[in-house]
Design a protein around this motif. Structure first.
Motif, PDB file in Angstrom:
ATOM      1  N   CYS A  39       0.833  -1.215   0.000  1.00  0.00           N
ATOM      2  CA  CYS A  39       0.000   0.000   0.000  1.00  0.00           C
ATOM      3  C   CYS A  39       0.860   1.254   0.000  1.00  0.00           C
ATOM      4  N   ALA A  40       0.508   2.184  -0.872  1.00  0.00           N
ATOM      5  CA  ALA A  40       1.190   3.477  -0.890  1.00  0.00           C
ATOM      6  C   ALA A  40       0.721   4.313   0.296  1.00  0.00           C
ATOM      7  N   SER A  41       1.523   5.325   0.631  1.00  0.00           N
ATOM      8  CA  SER A  41       1.106   6.238   1.705  1.00  0.00           C
ATOM      9  C   SER A  41       1.342   7.694   1.295  1.00  0.00           C
ATOM     10  N   SER A  42       2.582   8.028   0.956  1.00  0.00           N
ATOM     11  CA  SER A  42       2.881   9.390   0.492  1.00  0.00           C
ATOM     12  C   SER A  42       2.755   9.466  -1.032  1.00  0.00           C
ATOM     13  N   TYR A  43       2.781  10.682  -1.543  1.00  0.00           N
ATOM     14  CA  TYR A  43       2.758  10.848  -3.010  1.00  0.00           C
ATOM     15  C   TYR A  43       3.988  10.196  -3.623  1.00  0.00           C
ATOM     16  N   GLU A  44       5.130  10.366  -2.970  1.00  0.00           N
ATOM     17  CA  GLU A  44       6.384   9.783  -3.463  1.00  0.00           C
ATOM     18  C   GLU A  44       6.287   8.253  -3.542  1.00  0.00           C
ATOM     19  N   SER A  45       5.602   7.654  -2.568  1.00  0.00           N
ATOM     20  CA  SER A  45       5.533   6.179  -2.529  1.00  0.00           C
ATOM     21  C   SER A  45       4.628   5.599  -3.613  1.00  0.00           C
ATOM     22  N   VAL A  46       3.755   6.419  -4.173  1.00  0.00           N
ATOM     23  CA  VAL A  46       2.819   5.926  -5.192  1.00  0.00           C
ATOM     24  C   VAL A  46       3.580   5.276  -6.350  1.00  0.00           C
ATOM     25  N   LYS A  47       4.592   5.976  -6.855  1.00  0.00           N
ATOM     26  CA  LYS A  47       5.383   5.463  -7.978  1.00  0.00           C
ATOM     27  C   LYS A  47       6.220   4.247  -7.546  1.00  0.00           C
ATOM     28  N   GLU A  48       6.737   4.298  -6.320  1.00  0.00           N
ATOM     29  CA  GLU A  48       7.563   3.189  -5.819  1.00  0.00           C
ATOM     30  C   GLU A  48       6.740   1.909  -5.720  1.00  0.00           C
ATOM     31  N   VAL A  49       5.511   2.033  -5.230  1.00  0.00           N
ATOM     32  CA  VAL A  49       4.629   0.867  -5.107  1.00  0.00           C
ATOM     33  C   VAL A  49       4.270   0.336  -6.498  1.00  0.00           C
ATOM     34  N   TYR A  50       3.963   1.253  -7.397  1.00  0.00           N
ATOM     35  CA  TYR A  50       3.648   0.889  -8.786  1.00  0.00           C
ATOM     36  C   TYR A  50       4.795   0.062  -9.385  1.00  0.00           C
ATOM     37  N   ASP A  51       6.025   0.526  -9.160  1.00  0.00           N
ATOM     38  CA  ASP A  51       7.202  -0.182  -9.700  1.00  0.00           C
ATOM     39  C   ASP A  51       7.367  -1.561  -9.072  1.00  0.00           C
ATOM     40  N   LEU A  52       7.108  -1.671  -7.772  1.00  0.00           N
ATOM     41  CA  LEU A  52       7.228  -2.976  -7.094  1.00  0.00           C
ATOM     42  C   LEU A  52       6.273  -4.009  -7.701  1.00  0.00           C
ATOM     43  N   THR A  53       5.067  -3.565  -8.071  1.00  0.00           N
ATOM     44  CA  THR A  53       4.096  -4.509  -8.662  1.00  0.00           C
ATOM     45  C   THR A  53       4.586  -5.024 -10.014  1.00  0.00           C
ATOM     46  N   ASN A  54       5.358  -4.211 -10.715  1.00  0.00           N
ATOM     47  CA  ASN A  54       5.910  -4.644 -12.006  1.00  0.00           C
ATOM     48  C   ASN A  54       7.122  -5.551 -11.836  1.00  0.00           C
ATOM     49  N   GLU A  55       7.817  -5.355 -10.723  1.00  0.00           N
ATOM     50  CA  GLU A  55       9.062  -6.098 -10.498  1.00  0.00           C
ATOM     51  C   GLU A  55       8.818  -7.512  -9.949  1.00  0.00           C
ATOM     52  N   TYR A  56       7.773  -7.671  -9.136  1.00  0.00           N
ATOM     53  CA  TYR A  56       7.516  -8.961  -8.472  1.00  0.00           C
ATOM     54  C   TYR A  56       6.119  -9.458  -8.819  1.00  0.00           C
ATOM     55  N   ASP A  57       6.023 -10.683  -9.349  1.00  0.00           N
ATOM     56  CA  ASP A  57       4.692 -11.149  -9.757  1.00  0.00           C
ATOM     57  C   ASP A  57       3.758 -11.406  -8.576  1.00  0.00           C
ATOM     58  N   PHE A  58       4.288 -11.604  -7.355  1.00  0.00           N
ATOM     59  CA  PHE A  58       3.398 -11.875  -6.222  1.00  0.00           C
ATOM     60  C   PHE A  58       3.031 -10.604  -5.438  1.00  0.00           C
ATOM     61  N   ILE A  59       3.498  -9.436  -5.911  1.00  0.00           N
ATOM     62  CA  ILE A  59       3.144  -8.172  -5.238  1.00  0.00           C
ATOM     63  C   ILE A  59       2.071  -7.440  -6.039  1.00  0.00           C
TER      64      ILE A  59
END
Length: 257
Positions: A39-59
């Motif tokens: 789950c994202a929390s800050s505006y900055e984390s939104v992109k980081e979370v988005y990238d994690l979903t692309n990097e790991y198939d189980f996220i």
């Protein structure tokens, strides 16, 4: 027993994992963790979370702005979040959103409410569930949830009474339990876990925070969820395997996975 763990709330974008994120996540997928909703929390984390979903198939991802960062949401940024969600099938919820009246330095209550409402409206528009943060704001949180009867979701890291839990369930929400349920002083929470319908229970870590006993005080991780499953199974007087299967089924139903 072999658990099939789906952590319904974590923050692996946190700087707490900067040194060993890749190793840790690879290890967890070998330790029975079949999925994580990050789950994202800050505006900055939104992109980081988005990238994690692309990097790991189980996220999987939930994108949104936490009440502690409510003043970061602008109309442009809301539009940006909407576009990111539309571009990625693995972003399955709007979150973490809600209200937090615990910290005095948080944005003013009216700012938090406006940010919460805007993101509830986005969830309604996109027909997605929400991940709600509610700390010391039960009444206002419930009032805003009632303004959006079409929206469903989870009230994460639940901290309210049995009555409040039942009100949330009436609105179609699920109740998220963290490692706090294993703490000695969690009597009120134990009562909630005992009294609500088992088909509305979700388990989560909120990693890196709130590691369950016996790892309380350490950096949390998704495979620690087995302690939460075992505690709730004990409270409900059912087998851990039965509870594990039930909470996974609950989450898949809510998130339409």
């Amino acid at each position: 027993m072999d658990y099939k763990i789906f952590d319904t709330h974590a923050h692996y974008d946190s700087e707490d994992y900067n040194e060993d994120r890749k190793e840790l996540l690879n290890e967890m997928s070998k330790n029975g963790v079949i999925g994580i909703l990050n789950c994202a929390s800050s505006y900055e984390s939104v992109k980081e979370v988005y990238d994690l979903t692309n990097e790991y198939d189980f996220i999987y991802g939930a994108l949104g702005i936490h009440p502690e960062n409510a003043d970061e949401l602008t109309d442009e940024r809301l539009e940006e979040i909407k576009e990111l969600i539309n571009n990625n099938d693995k972003v399955i919820a709007v979150g973490e959103i809600g209200l937090d009246y615990y910290w005095e330095e948080n944005p003013p209550k009216e700012v938090q409410k406006e940010t919460f409402r805007k993101q509830m409206a986005l969830a309604k528009e996109l027909n997605l569930p929400v991940v709600i943060h509610d700390r010391d704001a039960h009444k206002d949180t419930l009032d805003i949830m009632k303004e959006f009867p079409e929206v469903r979701g989870t009230v994460h890291c639940f901290s309210g009474s049995v009555e409040f839990a039942k009100e949330c369930i009436k609105l179609g929400y699920y109740i998220g339990f963290t490692g706090v349920i294993t703490f000695k002083n969690a009597k009120k929470l134990v009562q909630v876990a005992k009294e609500i319908p088992v088909d509305r229970i979700l388990v989560e870590t909120d990693a890196p925070f709130m590691a369950p006993v016996p790892n309380r005080g350490k950096r949390n991780r998704s495979d620690y969820i087995k302690e939460i499953i075992e505690k709730i199974a004990e409270i409900r007087e059912i087998s851990p395997k039965e509870l594990n299967n039930q909470v996974n089924e609950n989450f898949f139903k809510l998130m339409r996975i």
